[in-house]
Design a protein around this motif. Structure first.
Motif, short mmCIF file in Angstrom:
data_model
loop_
_atom_site.label_atom_id
_atom_site.label_comp_id
_atom_site.label_asym_id
_atom_site.label_seq_id
_atom_site.Cartn_x
_atom_site.Cartn_y
_atom_site.Cartn_z
N ASP A 1 6.79 0.64 2.06
CA ASP A 1 7.15 0.17 3.39
C ASP A 1 6.21 0.76 4.44
OD1 ASP A 1 8.29 2.76 4.43
OD2 ASP A 1 9.76 2.40 2.86
N TRP A 2 6.18 0.10 5.60
CA TRP A 2 5.29 0.52 6.69
C TRP A 2 5.60 1.93 7.16
CZ3 TRP A 2 0.79 -1.31 7.62
CH2 TRP A 2 0.50 -2.67 7.41
N HIS B 1 2.71 4.76 7.47
CA HIS B 1 2.45 5.48 8.73
C HIS B 1 2.63 6.99 8.55
CE1 HIS B 1 1.66 2.38 11.74
NE2 HIS B 1 2.48 1.61 11.05
N ARG C 1 -1.17 -7.09 2.97
CA ARG C 1 -1.34 -6.29 4.18
C ARG C 1 -2.56 -5.38 4.12
NH1 ARG C 1 3.91 -2.84 3.76
NH2 ARG C 1 2.87 -2.52 1.77
N ILE D 1 -3.72 -2.30 6.57
CA ILE D 1 -3.60 -0.91 6.11
C ILE D 1 -4.94 -0.19 6.28
CG2 ILE D 1 -3.26 0.52 4.05
CD1 ILE D 1 -1.16 -1.63 3.16
#
Length: 118
Positions: free
Chosen positions: A38-39, A43, A71, A75
């Motif tokens: 997941d993002w 992060h 993505r 990324i």
């Protein structure tokens, strides 16, 4: 201060386009599920590397096919933003690679792309 590490390999998805006999994806898998990082986790990893002023190699793959994660260009862009001095690389089997995707990856901050041809 001594170096913690010079390279970090991170899988964002647990899948591949192939089933090579020598790889876990070519073996009979116990778990058929496909996971995607997941993002929030992406992060967090990048924030931690930024706090270290990390300048080693960052590779968003291990034994998976990184281009299965649609993505990836974003990324890479975030990786370059958080870690501007890092060396960013990918290795792919090339199944999903075309000229447009390559240009997008390069524009996002990719330094090196390896293509494994079996």
């Amino acid at each position: 201060m001594t170096e913690l590490f010079r390279a970090i390999l991170i899988e964002t998805c647990t899948t591949c386009t192939r089933s090579c006999w020598f790889c876990k994806f070519g073996q009979e898998r116990q778990d058929e599920s496909i996971s995607r990082m997941d993002w929030e986790t992406i992060h967090k990893i990048l924030e931690n590397l930024k706090s270290l002023q990390y300048s080693g190699r960052i590779s968003w793959y291990n034994i998976n096919e990184p281009l299965m994660d649609r993505r990836m260009a974003e990324i890479l862009r975030l990786t370059r933003e958080y870690c501007p001095q890092a060396f960013i690389s990918l290795a792919t089997n090339g199944d999903l690679l075309d000229a447009n995707l390559y240009r997008s990856l390069k524009a996002s901050g990719l330094d090196a792309l390896g293509i494994s041809i079996y």
